[in-house]
Design a protein around this motif. Sequence first.
Motif, PDB file in Angstrom:
ATOM      1  N   MET A 139       1.476   7.913  11.874  1.00  0.00           N
ATOM      2  CA  MET A 139       2.227   9.146  11.623  1.00  0.00           C
ATOM      3  C   MET A 139       2.802   9.631  12.953  1.00  0.00           C
ATOM      4  SD  MET A 139       0.689  12.547   9.830  1.00  0.00           S
ATOM      5  CE  MET A 139       1.128  14.177  10.406  1.00  0.00           C
ATOM      6  N   ASN A 140       4.137   9.681  13.035  1.00  0.00           N
ATOM      7  CA  ASN A 140       4.817  10.012  14.287  1.00  0.00           C
ATOM      8  C   ASN A 140       5.462  11.383  14.299  1.00  0.00           C
ATOM      9  OD1 ASN A 140       4.516   7.488  15.856  1.00  0.00           O
ATOM     10  ND2 ASN A 140       5.598   6.608  14.104  1.00  0.00           N
ATOM     11  N   SER A 141       5.518  12.069  13.169  1.00  0.00           N
ATOM     12  CA  SER A 141       6.148  13.385  13.140  1.00  0.00           C
ATOM     13  C   SER A 141       5.455  14.247  12.102  1.00  0.00           C
ATOM     14  CB  SER A 141       7.642  13.277  12.818  1.00  0.00           C
ATOM     15  OG  SER A 141       7.832  12.761  11.524  1.00  0.00           O
ATOM     16  N   SER A 142       5.557  15.553  12.302  1.00  0.00           N
ATOM     17  CA  SER A 142       4.923  16.485  11.380  1.00  0.00           C
ATOM     18  C   SER A 142       5.615  17.825  11.485  1.00  0.00           C
ATOM     19  CB  SER A 142       3.445  16.649  11.721  1.00  0.00           C
ATOM     20  OG  SER A 142       2.862  17.673  10.948  1.00  0.00           O
ATOM     21  N   SER A 143       5.650  18.544  10.374  1.00  0.00           N
ATOM     22  CA  SER A 143       6.110  19.929  10.429  1.00  0.00           C
ATOM     23  C   SER A 143       5.165  20.720  11.308  1.00  0.00           C
ATOM     24  CB  SER A 143       6.132  20.541   9.022  1.00  0.00           C
ATOM     25  OG  SER A 143       6.288  21.935   9.098  1.00  0.00           O
ATOM     26  N   PHE A 144       5.723  21.537  12.228  1.00  0.00           N
ATOM     27  CA  PHE A 144       4.846  22.236  13.166  1.00  0.00           C
ATOM     28  C   PHE A 144       4.067  23.370  12.514  1.00  0.00           C
ATOM     29  CE2 PHE A 144       9.250  23.762  13.992  1.00  0.00           C
ATOM     30  CZ  PHE A 144       9.142  25.045  13.506  1.00  0.00           C
ATOM     31  N   LEU A 145       4.349  23.692  11.251  1.00  0.00           N
ATOM     32  CA  LEU A 145       3.570  24.717  10.572  1.00  0.00           C
ATOM     33  C   LEU A 145       2.354  24.140   9.854  1.00  0.00           C
ATOM     34  CD1 LEU A 145       6.369  26.954   9.019  1.00  0.00           C
ATOM     35  CD2 LEU A 145       5.052  27.328  11.094  1.00  0.00           C
ATOM     36  N   VAL A 146       2.283  22.826   9.738  1.00  0.00           N
ATOM     37  CA  VAL A 146       1.179  22.204   9.013  1.00  0.00           C
ATOM     38  C   VAL A 146      -0.096  22.269   9.847  1.00  0.00           C
ATOM     39  CG1 VAL A 146       0.299  20.002   8.164  1.00  0.00           C
ATOM     40  CG2 VAL A 146       2.629  20.694   7.632  1.00  0.00           C
ATOM     41  N   ARG A 147      -1.188  22.617   9.209  1.00  0.00           N
ATOM     42  CA  ARG A 147      -2.473  22.640   9.885  1.00  0.00           C
ATOM     43  C   ARG A 147      -3.470  21.673   9.240  1.00  0.00           C
ATOM     44  NH1 ARG A 147       0.396  25.128  12.706  1.00  0.00           N
ATOM     45  NH2 ARG A 147      -0.039  26.978  13.962  1.00  0.00           N
ATOM     46  N   TYR A 198       0.839  -1.197   0.000  1.00  0.00           N
ATOM     47  CA  TYR A 198       0.000   0.000   0.000  1.00  0.00           C
ATOM     48  C   TYR A 198       0.878   1.253   0.000  1.00  0.00           C
ATOM     49  CZ  TYR A 198      -3.511  -3.385   1.467  1.00  0.00           C
ATOM     50  OH  TYR A 198      -4.333  -4.486   1.528  1.00  0.00           O
ATOM     51  N   GLN A 199       0.347   2.293  -0.584  1.00  0.00           N
ATOM     52  CA  GLN A 199       0.992   3.604  -0.542  1.00  0.00           C
ATOM     53  C   GLN A 199      -0.007   4.613   0.024  1.00  0.00           C
ATOM     54  OE1 GLN A 199       2.611   4.752  -4.341  1.00  0.00           O
ATOM     55  NE2 GLN A 199       4.441   3.505  -4.046  1.00  0.00           N
ATOM     56  N   ILE A 200       0.351   5.226   1.137  1.00  0.00           N
ATOM     57  CA  ILE A 200      -0.470   6.279   1.722  1.00  0.00           C
ATOM     58  C   ILE A 200       0.160   7.617   1.349  1.00  0.00           C
ATOM     59  CG2 ILE A 200       0.707   5.976   3.960  1.00  0.00           C
ATOM     60  CD1 ILE A 200      -1.830   7.133   5.282  1.00  0.00           C
ATOM     61  N   SER A 201      -0.652   8.529   0.862  1.00  0.00           N
ATOM     62  CA  SER A 201      -0.177   9.851   0.454  1.00  0.00           C
ATOM     63  C   SER A 201      -0.795  10.901   1.363  1.00  0.00           C
ATOM     64  CB  SER A 201      -0.559  10.137  -1.006  1.00  0.00           C
ATOM     65  OG  SER A 201       0.067   9.224  -1.872  1.00  0.00           O
ATOM     66  N   LEU A 202       0.039  11.844   1.811  1.00  0.00           N
ATOM     67  CA  LEU A 202      -0.399  12.941   2.667  1.00  0.00           C
ATOM     68  C   LEU A 202      -0.003  14.255   2.009  1.00  0.00           C
ATOM     69  CD1 LEU A 202       1.089  10.698   5.014  1.00  0.00           C
ATOM     70  CD2 LEU A 202      -0.728  11.933   6.191  1.00  0.00           C
ATOM     71  N   LEU A 203      -0.976  15.128   1.824  1.00  0.00           N
ATOM     72  CA  LEU A 203      -0.743  16.410   1.181  1.00  0.00           C
ATOM     73  C   LEU A 203      -0.974  17.528   2.177  1.00  0.00           C
ATOM     74  CD1 LEU A 203      -0.272  18.195  -1.335  1.00  0.00           C
ATOM     75  CD2 LEU A 203      -2.736  18.043  -1.773  1.00  0.00           C
ATOM     76  N   ASN A 204       0.041  18.371   2.360  1.00  0.00           N
ATOM     77  CA  ASN A 204      -0.057  19.542   3.221  1.00  0.00           C
ATOM     78  C   ASN A 204      -0.866  20.609   2.487  1.00  0.00           C
ATOM     79  OD1 ASN A 204       0.291  21.872   4.707  1.00  0.00           O
ATOM     80  ND2 ASN A 204       2.516  21.947   4.473  1.00  0.00           N
ATOM     81  N   MET A 205      -2.118  20.781   2.857  1.00  0.00           N
ATOM     82  CA  MET A 205      -2.984  21.733   2.179  1.00  0.00           C
ATOM     83  C   MET A 205      -2.713  23.172   2.591  1.00  0.00           C
ATOM     84  SD  MET A 205      -6.537  19.606   2.243  1.00  0.00           S
ATOM     85  CE  MET A 205      -7.419  20.912   1.375  1.00  0.00           C
ATOM     86  N   SER A 206      -1.889  23.366   3.625  1.00  0.00           N
ATOM     87  CA  SER A 206      -1.530  24.714   4.048  1.00  0.00           C
ATOM     88  C   SER A 206      -0.499  25.350   3.124  1.00  0.00           C
ATOM     89  CB  SER A 206      -0.982  24.688   5.483  1.00  0.00           C
ATOM     90  OG  SER A 206      -1.913  24.120   6.367  1.00  0.00           O
ATOM     91  N   ASP A 207       0.153  24.531   2.318  1.00  0.00           N
ATOM     92  CA  ASP A 207       1.179  25.008   1.397  1.00  0.00           C
ATOM     93  C   ASP A 207       0.699  24.801  -0.035  1.00  0.00           C
ATOM     94  OD1 ASP A 207       3.381  25.573  -0.140  1.00  0.00           O
ATOM     95  OD2 ASP A 207       4.744  24.217   0.905  1.00  0.00           O
ATOM     96  N   PRO A 208       0.362  25.867  -0.756  1.00  0.00           N
ATOM     97  CA  PRO A 208      -0.174  25.705  -2.119  1.00  0.00           C
ATOM     98  C   PRO A 208       0.829  25.107  -3.100  1.00  0.00           C
ATOM     99  CG  PRO A 208       0.294  28.020  -1.668  1.00  0.00           C
ATOM    100  CD  PRO A 208       0.448  27.283  -0.364  1.00  0.00           C
ATOM    101  N   TYR A 209       2.120  25.064  -2.744  1.00  0.00           N
ATOM    102  CA  TYR A 209       3.151  24.533  -3.629  1.00  0.00           C
ATOM    103  C   TYR A 209       3.622  23.140  -3.206  1.00  0.00           C
ATOM    104  CZ  TYR A 209       3.257  29.461  -4.887  1.00  0.00           C
ATOM    105  OH  TYR A 209       2.903  30.728  -5.275  1.00  0.00           O
ATOM    106  N   ALA A 210       3.010  22.570  -2.187  1.00  0.00           N
ATOM    107  CA  ALA A 210       3.473  21.289  -1.656  1.00  0.00           C
ATOM    108  C   ALA A 210       3.098  20.141  -2.584  1.00  0.00           C
ATOM    109  CB  ALA A 210       2.881  21.049  -0.272  1.00  0.00           C
ATOM    110  N   ASN A 211       3.964  19.131  -2.631  1.00  0.00           N
ATOM    111  CA  ASN A 211       3.664  17.869  -3.286  1.00  0.00           C
ATOM    112  C   ASN A 211       3.323  16.825  -2.230  1.00  0.00           C
ATOM    113  OD1 ASN A 211       4.244  18.676  -6.016  1.00  0.00           O
ATOM    114  ND2 ASN A 211       6.419  18.661  -5.452  1.00  0.00           N
ATOM    115  N   PRO A 212       2.502  15.847  -2.567  1.00  0.00           N
ATOM    116  CA  PRO A 212       2.165  14.824  -1.567  1.00  0.00           C
ATOM    117  C   PRO A 212       3.405  14.048  -1.113  1.00  0.00           C
ATOM    118  CG  PRO A 212       0.683  14.712  -3.460  1.00  0.00           C
ATOM    119  CD  PRO A 212       1.798  15.639  -3.840  1.00  0.00           C
TER     120      PRO A 212
END
Length: 289
Positions: free
Chosen positions: A76-84, A50-64
């Motif tokens: 999921m054990n870590s995240s950028s602290f700016l992601v909402r 399986y492949q799980i994809s996560l897209l940071n919707m707070s960044d309009p230029y982000a790739n999944p």
Amino acid sequence: SECRNDSDLIPPSAPELLTPADGSAFHALPITFSWTVSSDNCRLSAPGAYQISLLNMSDPYANPITVATDSAFYQMNSSSFLVRNYRWWVRARDASGNYSAPSLPRQFTFYPEEISRETFDSAILTSNWTSGDEDSAGGDDHWGKADKQSHSGMYSAWCAADGTQSNDECGAVGASNLSIHKYDNEMKAFLEMVFYPGGHSLLTLSFWYWLEIADPDDCLKVRAKDQAGAWSDLWQICRQSNGWAMNDYVDLSSFSGQAKIAIQFLFESDGSGHCAEGAYLDDIVVEGW
């Protein structure tokens, strides 16, 4: 057989997302995702079914960000602290490299818990703060409340609200800093707060500052003290802010697990050239996940 010699052209069935529910909100890690097991006419890939994809919707230029896993769940054990806000989806892969259609996507929010906020709304510094001057050569000059500059409300904290001029560059020796609204020579004025991070693994500090300096050696700094009393320098600026500016988030996560942390804002000036207002602070926020 269709399952030999790379003749398999049939993709696996698309997974269906189970948890978390669409629109869920979290302020702590880990976050566990799960979905239904896919079927295939031959067999799923091993490893990487399986492949799980996560897209940071707070960044309009982000790739999944895509992560492969063998099981129908992912933690999921870590995240950028700016992601909402995130969107996530899953697809399956079989041993011949065929991918299923992606699952219907879901969204979730990873938001902080506010640990401390200071807006300096009252006319005096609250008991949450300690002020002092680590350089007595120019006399004691302390942070205090001021209404000349503010980012929100009527008041902010000013680096030289309490003290007098040690020479006559900007006014008479002994004139109060407040009367001419200039900082003094040879300052190491600090404004310090203690907070209790609790069980948060991610911690950030944000604040607004206004800085006008007369010498490039004059700086606004941020440092932190752990529960053992050791100081760490975290951030500094030694140039004009040209009005109110918000700092880049200061990451305090290295202090997670501490019973308490001291945050200190330090304004330093050298022995000459001080005919400027110095530093103001407002809207200081500590957040944790």
